[in-house]
Design an enzyme around this catalytic site. Sequence first.
Site, short mmCIF file in Angstrom:
data_model
loop_
_atom_site.label_atom_id
_atom_site.label_comp_id
_atom_site.label_asym_id
_atom_site.label_seq_id
_atom_site.Cartn_x
_atom_site.Cartn_y
_atom_site.Cartn_z
N TYR A 140 0.82 -1.21 0.00
CA TYR A 140 0.00 0.00 0.00
C TYR A 140 0.86 1.27 0.00
CZ TYR A 140 -4.80 -1.64 0.75
OH TYR A 140 -6.05 -2.17 0.61
N LYS A 154 2.62 -15.28 2.91
CA LYS A 154 2.83 -15.95 1.64
C LYS A 154 4.33 -16.21 1.53
CE LYS A 154 1.25 -17.61 -2.26
NZ LYS A 154 0.26 -18.71 -2.37
N ASP A 207 -3.67 -18.02 0.81
CA ASP A 207 -4.68 -18.70 -0.01
C ASP A 207 -5.43 -19.74 0.81
OD1 ASP A 207 -2.26 -20.07 0.13
OD2 ASP A 207 -2.31 -20.79 -1.94
N ASP A 236 -6.68 -6.57 4.10
CA ASP A 236 -7.77 -5.89 3.40
C ASP A 236 -8.73 -6.93 2.82
OD1 ASP A 236 -9.19 -3.79 2.06
OD2 ASP A 236 -8.14 -4.32 0.21
N ASP A 275 -12.65 -8.36 4.47
CA ASP A 275 -13.92 -8.30 3.72
C ASP A 275 -14.55 -9.69 3.65
OD1 ASP A 275 -13.81 -5.56 3.14
OD2 ASP A 275 -14.45 -5.87 1.08
C1 IPM Z 1 -10.46 -0.66 3.77
C2 IPM Z 1 -10.66 -0.04 2.41
C3 IPM Z 1 -9.48 0.83 2.08
C4 IPM Z 1 -8.27 -0.06 2.02
C5 IPM Z 1 -9.62 1.69 0.80
C6 IPM Z 1 -10.86 2.53 0.84
C7 IPM Z 1 -8.41 2.54 0.58
O1 IPM Z 1 -10.88 -1.05 1.47
O2 IPM Z 1 -10.35 0.11 4.76
O3 IPM Z 1 -10.40 -1.88 3.87
O4 IPM Z 1 -7.99 -0.67 0.99
O5 IPM Z 1 -7.58 -0.16 3.03
MG MG Z 2 -11.01 -3.00 2.29
#
Ligand code: IPM
Ligand code: MG
Length: 356
Positions: free
Chosen positions: A135, A190, A222, A246, A250
Site C-alpha cells: 500500500y 505468503k 490462499d 484488506d 472483507d
Molecule cells: C479498507 C478499504 C481501504 C483499504 C480503501 C478505501 C483505501 O478497502 O479500509 O479496507 O484498501 O484499506
Molecule cells: Mg477494504
Amino acid sequence: MKIAVLPGDGIGTEIVAEAVKVLKALDLKFELETAPVGGAAYEAAGHPLPESTLSLAKSADAILFGAVGDWKYDKLDRPLRPEQAILGLRKALGLFANFRPAICYEQLTHASSLKPELVAGLDILIIRELTGDIYFGQPRGRRTAADGHFPGAEEAFDTMRYSRPEIERIARVAFEAARKRSKRVTSVDKANVLETFQLWKDVVTEVHQDYPDVALDHMYVDNAAMQLVKAPKAFDVIVTGNMFGDILSDEASMLTGSIGMLPSASLNDKKQGLYEPSHGSAPDIAGKGVANPLATILSAAMMLRFSLGQAEAADRIEAAVKKVLAQGLRTPDIYSEGTTKVGTVQMGDAVVNALR
Ligand code: IPM
Ligand code: MG
C-alpha cells in the site's frame, strides 16, 4: 476528551449522525468537532484531506470516521480521490494497528450466506498491519518496461516491503490481544513465494518467544481464505499484512451476515485511534435513510474502550445494540421475515432508548 467527527461521503453522514446521537446520550463530557473528508472535502476545499481536517484529527484523542468514496470521483487524479483521505490519515497519524472483529450475532446467524452451524457464535479478530506493505511501499509508478516478457511495453509497478520493527510491533499487538481472548494467533503470510512474507514469518516466530502462553500457527493466505469459509470458528486472532488483511477482512465480514454490523479501530502507539465501520460509503443507498448505523455505533463503542478509557460506556453501547437486535429491529441489510424493518434514524433512536 476531544473527538474529531469526520462523516465523509455517501451514507457516512447518516450513520455518523446516529453514532453521535448515541455518544451524546451517555452521561459523559466530550468535545465533538466535525470536519469534511473525502469527496465532501474535495468539493468544499479541493482536497480529500485538507490541512484543517488533518490538524483537527491530529489534535483529537480519537477520530470517528464515516466512509469515503463515490464513483463520480473515479476519474480524478489519484492524489485527489476520496480514498487518499483515509490512507493519508493512516499514514500521518501512524495508525499501524487495525482491529477488525468479525462477530456473528445470535439473532443474525441466518443472515450469513454460510450454514448457520458454521457461523453460530463466531467471534474472530483480524489484526491488519495498516501503514506498510504494498500500500505504501516505494517506488511505485508507471514506466516503459526495460525487461520482462514485453520490453518496451507500458508497465506499472508497486513495491511490497516490510521492515523488522514494523512486523515486530504488529506481532506484539496481536499476541497482547490474544492474551485477552482464547490465546491463539494465526499469522497469515505468503512465505512460500514472497521474501517480504518470509521475513514476516521469521519475525512473528521470534516475537512469539516472549508470549509462550499464546499458541501461534502460520498459514498461507490462499489457505486462510479457504479455511475462513470452511471452518471459520477454528480461528481466534488472525494477524497479517496490509493487503492480505484488506482482502481477508472483507471475506470475514460476510461470515457474520452483514458488513453493516462490523466496527473497526485503527490505533497508533499512543492509543490515538480512528474508528470507522468496516463497510464503505455505499453511494447506491446514500440519502435514502436505510443504511445500517450499527457498525458505526459499535465503532464508537470501540473508541470509548480503546482511546478514551471508558470501557463501561462501551459495554453499555454493545449491550444496547444486542438489545435492539433482540427486539427484532432490522435495517434492510439484515432484515429477515418475522422481524421489523426500520430505517437508519429509527435504529439509532432504538439504541439510545435501549441505553436508558
Ligand atoms: C479498507 C478499504 C481501504 C483499504 C480503501 C478505501 C483505501 O478497502 O479500509 O479496507 O484498501 O484499506
Ligand atoms: Mg477494504
